[in-house]
Design an enzyme around this catalytic site. Sequence first.
Site, mmCIF file in Angstrom:
data_model
loop_
_atom_site.group_PDB
_atom_site.id
_atom_site.type_symbol
_atom_site.label_atom_id
_atom_site.label_comp_id
_atom_site.label_asym_id
_atom_site.label_seq_id
_atom_site.Cartn_x
_atom_site.Cartn_y
_atom_site.Cartn_z
ATOM 1 N N LYS A 90 -22.574 -5.952 16.852
ATOM 2 C CA LYS A 90 -23.807 -6.752 16.918
ATOM 3 C C LYS A 90 -23.507 -8.235 16.747
ATOM 4 C CE LYS A 90 -26.452 -3.052 14.746
ATOM 5 N NZ LYS A 90 -27.379 -2.503 15.734
ATOM 6 N N HIS A 114 -33.347 0.504 8.119
ATOM 7 C CA HIS A 114 -32.735 1.314 9.176
ATOM 8 C C HIS A 114 -32.323 2.655 8.559
ATOM 9 C CE1 HIS A 114 -29.517 2.478 12.015
ATOM 10 N NE2 HIS A 114 -30.077 1.656 12.868
ATOM 11 N N CYS A 159 -34.406 3.435 15.095
ATOM 12 C CA CYS A 159 -33.744 4.023 13.922
ATOM 13 C C CYS A 159 -34.378 3.545 12.621
ATOM 14 C CB CYS A 159 -32.246 3.725 13.914
ATOM 15 S SG CYS A 159 -31.391 4.448 15.288
ATOM 16 N N GLN A 172 -28.127 -6.992 10.728
ATOM 17 C CA GLN A 172 -28.868 -7.951 11.567
ATOM 18 C C GLN A 172 -28.718 -9.384 11.093
ATOM 19 O OE1 GLN A 172 -30.304 -7.294 14.437
ATOM 20 N NE2 GLN A 172 -30.022 -5.088 14.316
ATOM 21 N N ASP A 232 -27.927 -4.654 3.514
ATOM 22 C CA ASP A 232 -27.698 -4.352 4.916
ATOM 23 C C ASP A 232 -27.671 -5.670 5.687
ATOM 24 O OD1 ASP A 232 -27.708 -3.629 7.534
ATOM 25 O OD2 ASP A 232 -29.302 -2.132 7.361
HETATM 26 N N1 PMP Z 1 -28.778 -1.538 9.799
HETATM 27 C C1 PMP Z 1 -29.482 -2.233 10.692
HETATM 28 C C2 PMP Z 1 -30.544 -3.192 10.217
HETATM 29 C C3 PMP Z 1 -29.228 -2.077 12.053
HETATM 30 O O1 PMP Z 1 -29.946 -2.763 12.954
HETATM 31 C C4 PMP Z 1 -28.216 -1.171 12.462
HETATM 32 C C5 PMP Z 1 -27.922 -0.939 13.928
HETATM 33 N N2 PMP Z 1 -29.051 -0.698 14.720
HETATM 34 C C6 PMP Z 1 -27.506 -0.479 11.479
HETATM 35 C C7 PMP Z 1 -27.812 -0.695 10.163
HETATM 36 C C8 PMP Z 1 -26.439 0.520 11.797
HETATM 37 O O2 PMP Z 1 -25.397 -0.049 12.507
HETATM 38 P P1 PMP Z 1 -24.312 0.915 13.193
HETATM 39 O O3 PMP Z 1 -25.092 1.809 14.101
HETATM 40 O O4 PMP Z 1 -23.429 -0.015 13.943
HETATM 41 O O5 PMP Z 1 -23.632 1.650 12.119
#
Ligand code: PMP
Length: 412
Positions: free
Chosen positions: A229, A123, A369, A206, A203
């Site tokens: 999430k 991401h 993203c 997920q 990370d």
């Molecule tokens: N890493 C991953 C794998 C994600 O799916 C996301 C959210 N889409 C994020 C980081 C970032 O999370 P946040 O936007 O809540 O900071």
Amino acid sequence: ATGLDARTVRKDFPGLDREVHGKPLVYLDSAATSQTPRPVIDAMARYYEHFNSNVHRGVHALAEESTEAFEGARHAVARFVGADPRGVVFTKNATEAFNLVAYSWARKRLGPGDVLLSTQMEHHANLVPWQLAAQDAGFELAYVPVTDEGELDRERFDEIVASGRVKLFAVTAMSNVVGTINPVAELAGAVRAANDEAVVVVDGAQSVPHLPTDQSALDADFLCFSGHKMLGPTGVGVLAARPEVLDPMPPFLSGGEMITNVTLEGAEFNEIPYRFEAGTPVIAEAIGLGAAVEYLERIGMSAVRAHEVALLQRALPALEEVEGVTVHGPRDPERRGAAVSFSVAGLHPHDIGTLVDREGVAVRAGHHCAKPLVRSLGSAATTRASFYLYNTEDEIDALIAALEATKRFFDV
Ligand code: PMP
């Protein structure tokens, strides 16, 4: 039997009980943000209705109650991911947790000759902070490519790691696009074997919501994730750090709360984790997240995972049976999470997303993203359906029916 009855679980989620365009809502976008169960909403309401006050400094009853609830949430979150509460820092989201590490570790500890290794599967939150830090501190960036099966290229990984120059390894435990579950502990072990000074950033945005998690088993020095999430509110994320790695780090943001003494000449900093929580923290949100992990613990993360594997066993073949559909990422439900990206020949993801929405089905369309990964799949965008503990097999059928209706509409 998966030990989890989604129909019963759904009753706890007021947000699922509505219609969209005259059809019952089929919410398949939990990888972006999950719905919120009643106990989480109630925990935050209780804070605002009964003990709304600032934490840590108050001598009155309300301040004691809010401090107790806030610190209780820290302990609950720590227990949920097998972390030491002294290393659990509440941030605004996962993104801020990565930035904290980029500012207070990467910029301070990495320099010319060092390599920060990340992957093509990440991401943007686990890419851009490192890119900016590299520009400032002069270290090198390297990336593990992704294979056609949506897995990390292990050979390339081994080659890069063999240099012994990798000092920070940043990897996702589960892809938000192709669902891949990475063998994080194994990769972390290889990085450390080649360089015993290396730190590992995982990370968990997920993985933590969907898999039983133990920070030591993952071998993560830093584990970053987001409350929204995992049934919690927006506005709160977590950096779960190993205390011995966090303790020597300089502050990231500064101001009140993070100090023990301030003069006009300078300041002495508070102990961890408070040194990294400048200003009034995310009190109601952290309390909400604490209630969310307690809710997930009551259901059991193994039951959540088993339910999602069962949904994948139905969804993956059903999607592939739709003519023109290509599912991205691993085929084996055991090797992947319940975020399922797919492409449909002749249809743009935004058209699919818009048309299935008219049937009440909420999916996500775009680059999620993770542009470098989506580009490697040969397109600028995909459609993603993602499942959670409250989704039912009927909802998979509704997605398939909505896809068929979309294909008929566009005559493909
Ligand atoms: N890493 C991953 C794998 C994600 O799916 C996301 C959210 N889409 C994020 C980081 C970032 O999370 P946040 O936007 O809540 O900071």
